[in-house]
Design a protein around this motif. Structure first.
Motif, mmCIF file in Angstrom:
data_model
loop_
_atom_site.group_PDB
_atom_site.id
_atom_site.type_symbol
_atom_site.label_atom_id
_atom_site.label_comp_id
_atom_site.label_asym_id
_atom_site.label_seq_id
_atom_site.Cartn_x
_atom_site.Cartn_y
_atom_site.Cartn_z
ATOM 1 N N TYR A 1 0.854 -1.181 0.000
ATOM 2 C CA TYR A 1 0.000 0.000 0.000
ATOM 3 C C TYR A 1 0.893 1.235 0.000
ATOM 4 C CZ TYR A 1 -3.662 -3.252 1.434
ATOM 5 O OH TYR A 1 -4.539 -4.294 1.496
ATOM 6 N N SER A 2 0.423 2.292 -0.649
ATOM 7 C CA SER A 2 1.171 3.546 -0.661
ATOM 8 C C SER A 2 0.200 4.698 -0.829
ATOM 9 C CB SER A 2 2.204 3.548 -1.794
ATOM 10 O OG SER A 2 1.560 3.441 -3.058
ATOM 11 N N GLY A 3 0.666 5.868 -0.408
ATOM 12 C CA GLY A 3 -0.161 7.065 -0.518
ATOM 13 C C GLY A 3 -0.113 7.858 0.763
ATOM 14 N N PRO A 4 -0.718 9.041 0.793
ATOM 15 C CA PRO A 4 -0.702 9.890 1.988
ATOM 16 C C PRO A 4 -1.332 9.171 3.182
ATOM 17 C CG PRO A 4 -1.513 11.097 0.080
ATOM 18 C CD PRO A 4 -1.461 9.656 -0.318
ATOM 19 N N GLY A 5 -0.680 9.238 4.332
ATOM 20 C CA GLY A 5 -1.227 8.664 5.553
ATOM 21 C C GLY A 5 -1.109 7.171 5.659
ATOM 22 N N VAL A 6 -0.435 6.498 4.696
ATOM 23 C CA VAL A 6 -0.341 5.035 4.708
ATOM 24 C C VAL A 6 0.918 4.603 5.447
ATOM 25 C CG1 VAL A 6 -0.028 2.970 3.301
ATOM 26 C CG2 VAL A 6 -1.657 4.749 2.605
ATOM 27 N N THR A 7 0.729 3.684 6.388
ATOM 28 C CA THR A 7 1.840 3.031 7.079
ATOM 29 C C THR A 7 1.521 1.547 7.117
ATOM 30 O OG1 THR A 7 2.272 4.977 8.460
ATOM 31 C CG2 THR A 7 3.190 2.879 9.192
ATOM 32 N N GLY A 8 2.371 0.733 6.434
ATOM 33 C CA GLY A 8 2.073 -0.703 6.373
ATOM 34 C C GLY A 8 0.773 -0.923 5.658
ATOM 35 N N ASN A 9 -0.164 -1.587 6.329
ATOM 36 C CA ASN A 9 -1.482 -1.800 5.724
ATOM 37 C C ASN A 9 -2.562 -0.993 6.441
ATOM 38 O OD1 ASN A 9 -1.509 -3.205 8.079
ATOM 39 N ND2 ASN A 9 -2.420 -5.081 7.239
ATOM 40 N N SER A 10 -2.156 0.156 6.971
ATOM 41 C CA SER A 10 -3.107 1.018 7.690
ATOM 42 C C SER A 10 -3.090 2.426 7.094
ATOM 43 C CB SER A 10 -2.749 1.104 9.181
ATOM 44 O OG SER A 10 -2.854 -0.155 9.801
ATOM 45 N N PHE A 11 -4.244 3.083 7.172
ATOM 46 C CA PHE A 11 -4.380 4.471 6.726
ATOM 47 C C PHE A 11 -4.701 5.323 7.939
ATOM 48 C CE2 PHE A 11 -7.209 7.970 5.442
ATOM 49 C CZ PHE A 11 -6.369 8.662 4.583
ATOM 50 N N PRO A 13 -5.937 8.849 9.052
ATOM 51 C CA PRO A 13 -6.553 10.079 8.533
ATOM 52 C C PRO A 13 -5.932 11.339 9.124
ATOM 53 C CG PRO A 13 -8.041 8.942 10.032
ATOM 54 C CD PRO A 13 -6.905 8.021 9.799
ATOM 55 N N ALA A 14 -5.439 11.256 10.372
ATOM 56 C CA ALA A 14 -4.822 12.433 10.977
ATOM 57 C C ALA A 14 -3.530 12.792 10.256
ATOM 58 C CB ALA A 14 -4.560 12.180 12.458
ATOM 59 N N ALA A 15 -2.762 11.763 9.841
ATOM 60 C CA ALA A 15 -1.513 12.011 9.125
ATOM 61 C C ALA A 15 -1.770 12.487 7.706
ATOM 62 C CB ALA A 15 -0.659 10.744 9.109
ATOM 63 N N ALA A 16 -2.826 11.984 7.072
ATOM 64 C CA ALA A 16 -3.132 12.373 5.699
ATOM 65 C C ALA A 16 -3.695 13.778 5.618
ATOM 66 C CB ALA A 16 -4.110 11.374 5.090
ATOM 67 N N GLY A 17 -4.507 14.154 6.625
ATOM 68 C CA GLY A 17 -5.124 15.471 6.623
ATOM 69 C C GLY A 17 -6.443 15.492 5.900
ATOM 70 N N VAL A 18 -7.148 16.627 6.034
ATOM 71 C CA VAL A 18 -8.470 16.784 5.424
ATOM 72 C C VAL A 18 -8.337 16.848 3.900
ATOM 73 C CG1 VAL A 18 -10.485 18.289 5.250
ATOM 74 C CG2 VAL A 18 -9.359 17.947 7.461
ATOM 75 N N GLY A 19 -9.245 16.173 3.207
ATOM 76 C CA GLY A 19 -9.256 16.199 1.747
ATOM 77 C C GLY A 19 -9.394 14.813 1.167
ATOM 78 N N VAL A 43 -11.112 12.382 3.680
ATOM 79 C CA VAL A 43 -11.027 12.683 5.116
ATOM 80 C C VAL A 43 -11.814 13.957 5.372
ATOM 81 C CG1 VAL A 43 -9.523 13.225 7.056
ATOM 82 C CG2 VAL A 43 -8.773 11.586 5.308
ATOM 83 N N ASP A 44 -12.878 13.839 6.170
ATOM 84 C CA ASP A 44 -13.717 14.998 6.497
ATOM 85 C C ASP A 44 -13.137 15.747 7.692
ATOM 86 O OD1 ASP A 44 -15.794 14.630 4.539
ATOM 87 O OD2 ASP A 44 -16.464 12.902 5.728
ATOM 88 N N ALA A 45 -13.355 17.038 7.713
ATOM 89 C CA ALA A 45 -12.887 17.868 8.832
ATOM 90 C C ALA A 45 -13.735 17.602 10.065
ATOM 91 C CB ALA A 45 -12.959 19.335 8.450
ATOM 92 N N LEU A 46 -13.095 17.657 11.219
ATOM 93 C CA LEU A 46 -13.838 17.554 12.469
ATOM 94 C C LEU A 46 -14.685 18.809 12.659
ATOM 95 C CD1 LEU A 46 -11.109 16.194 14.918
ATOM 96 C CD2 LEU A 46 -12.973 14.924 13.869
ATOM 97 N N PRO A 47 -15.863 18.675 13.259
ATOM 98 C CA PRO A 47 -16.649 19.881 13.547
ATOM 99 C C PRO A 47 -15.932 20.737 14.590
ATOM 100 C CG PRO A 47 -17.621 17.961 14.621
ATOM 101 C CD PRO A 47 -16.529 17.448 13.739
ATOM 102 N N THR A 48 -16.117 22.038 14.484
ATOM 103 C CA THR A 48 -15.554 22.957 15.477
ATOM 104 C C THR A 48 -16.499 23.014 16.671
ATOM 105 O OG1 THR A 48 -14.478 24.270 13.758
ATOM 106 C CG2 THR A 48 -14.785 25.304 15.912
ATOM 107 N N VAL A 49 -16.009 22.589 17.810
ATOM 108 C CA VAL A 49 -16.843 22.475 19.013
ATOM 109 C C VAL A 49 -16.279 23.360 20.106
ATOM 110 C CG1 VAL A 49 -17.752 20.893 20.758
ATOM 111 C CG2 VAL A 49 -17.479 20.114 18.400
#
Length: 219
Positions: A1-11, A13-19, A43-49
Motif C-alpha cells: 500500500y502507498s499514498g498519503p497517511g499510509v503506514t504498512g497496511n493502515s491508513f 486520517p490524521a496524518a493524511a489530513g483533510v481532503g 477525510v472529512d474535517a472535524l466539527p468545530t466544538v
C-alpha cells in the motif's frame, strides 16, 4: 500500500489530513509482473466544538447551566446532569472536567471540547449566641458577611450582632457568606424567648427567680 497517511497496511486520517487522497495497492507475482489498483479516501474535517467557561460553584450551591456550540451536543463528566452541572453529585470540593461532544450529522465526525469547573468548599454552619436581647454570630468563615432571617426566610438585618424585640418567643436563622469563595451556610433554628417580671414586688417576702427568664421560674 502507498499514498498519503499510509503506514504498512493502515491508513491514518490524521496524518493524511483533510481532503481526498488516492491510495495505491501494488502486487507483484512470482514472474515479476506487477499490477496496481487505486482507491480514493476522503477525510472529512472535524466539527468545530466549543464549551463556554464554567463559573466556580459551591459544594452546597445550585445547579450551574452549561452551554456548548454547535447545538444538540452532549455534556458529560462528573457532576453533569443533562445540560447542568450539579455540585451535589461530585465528591466535595475540587476541580472537575466537563466535556461537550458534538457529532456532525452530515459526516458522522465527532469532536469534544473540555472545560474545568472548580467546586468551592462551603463554610461550616454558623452558630448563634444569645446575650440578653442581642444575638451574636459566630463563624469560622473568612471575612464573613452575616444575614439574619426569620422562620419565613425574610431578611431581618445584617452584621455580627442582631438586636431582637426582647419580648415573647421568636425564631431566627443566621446565614454566613465566606468572603473568599462566596459560598454560604445557614445555622440551625434558634429560638429566642424572653419572659420577665418587675424587679420590685408588692410583697417583698415573695421571690421569683431567675429573672429575666427563658424557662421555668422558681418561687
Amino acid at each position: 500500500y502507498s499514498g498519503p497517511g499510509v503506514t504498512g497496511n493502515s491508513f491514518d486520517p490524521a496524518a493524511a489530513g483533510v481532503g481526498s487522497h488516492t491510495i495505491t495497492y501494488t502486487f507483484t507475482n512470482a514472474q515479476g509482473c506487477s499490477g496496481t489498483a487505486t482507491s480514493t479516501i476522503t477525510v472529512d474535517a472535524l466539527p468545530t466544538v466549543s464549551l463556554s467557561a464554567i463559573p466556580n460553584a459551591c459544594e452546597n450551591g445550585a445547579l450551574v447551566s452549561l452551554s456548548g456550540t454547535p447545538a444538540s451536543g452532549t455534556f458529560s463528566g462528573a457532576g453533569v446532569s443533562g445540560a447542568s452541572f450539579d455540585p451535589s453529585l461530585v465528591a466535595g470540593a475540587g476541580t472537575y472536567n466537563v466535556n461537550y461532544t458534538y457529532t456532525d450529522p452530515a459526516t458522522g465526525c465527532s469532536n469534544t471540547a473540555t472545560q474545568t469547573v472548580v467546586v468551592e468548599a462551603a463554610p461550616a454552619a454558623p452558630t448563634i449566641v444569645q446575650n440578653g436581647c442581642d444575638l451574636v454570630a459566630q463563624s469560622g468563615a473568612t471575612n464573613p458577611t452575616y444575614t439574619w432571617l426569620d422562620d419565613q426566610g425574610n431578611v431581618l438585618g445584617t452584621g455580627a450582632t442582631f438586636t431582637t424585640p426582647c419580648v415573647g418567643l421568636n425564631i431566627y436563622f443566621l446565614q454566613v457568606e465566606d468572603g473568599s469563595t462566596g459560598c454560604t451556610a445557614t445555622s440551625s433554628r434558634f429560638a429566642a424567648s424572653y419572659v420577665s417580671l418587675e424587679e420590685e414586688l408588692t410583697d417583698e417576702t415573695i421571690e421569683v427567680f431567675p429573672n429575666p427568664n427563658r424557662g421555668s421560674f422558681s418561687v
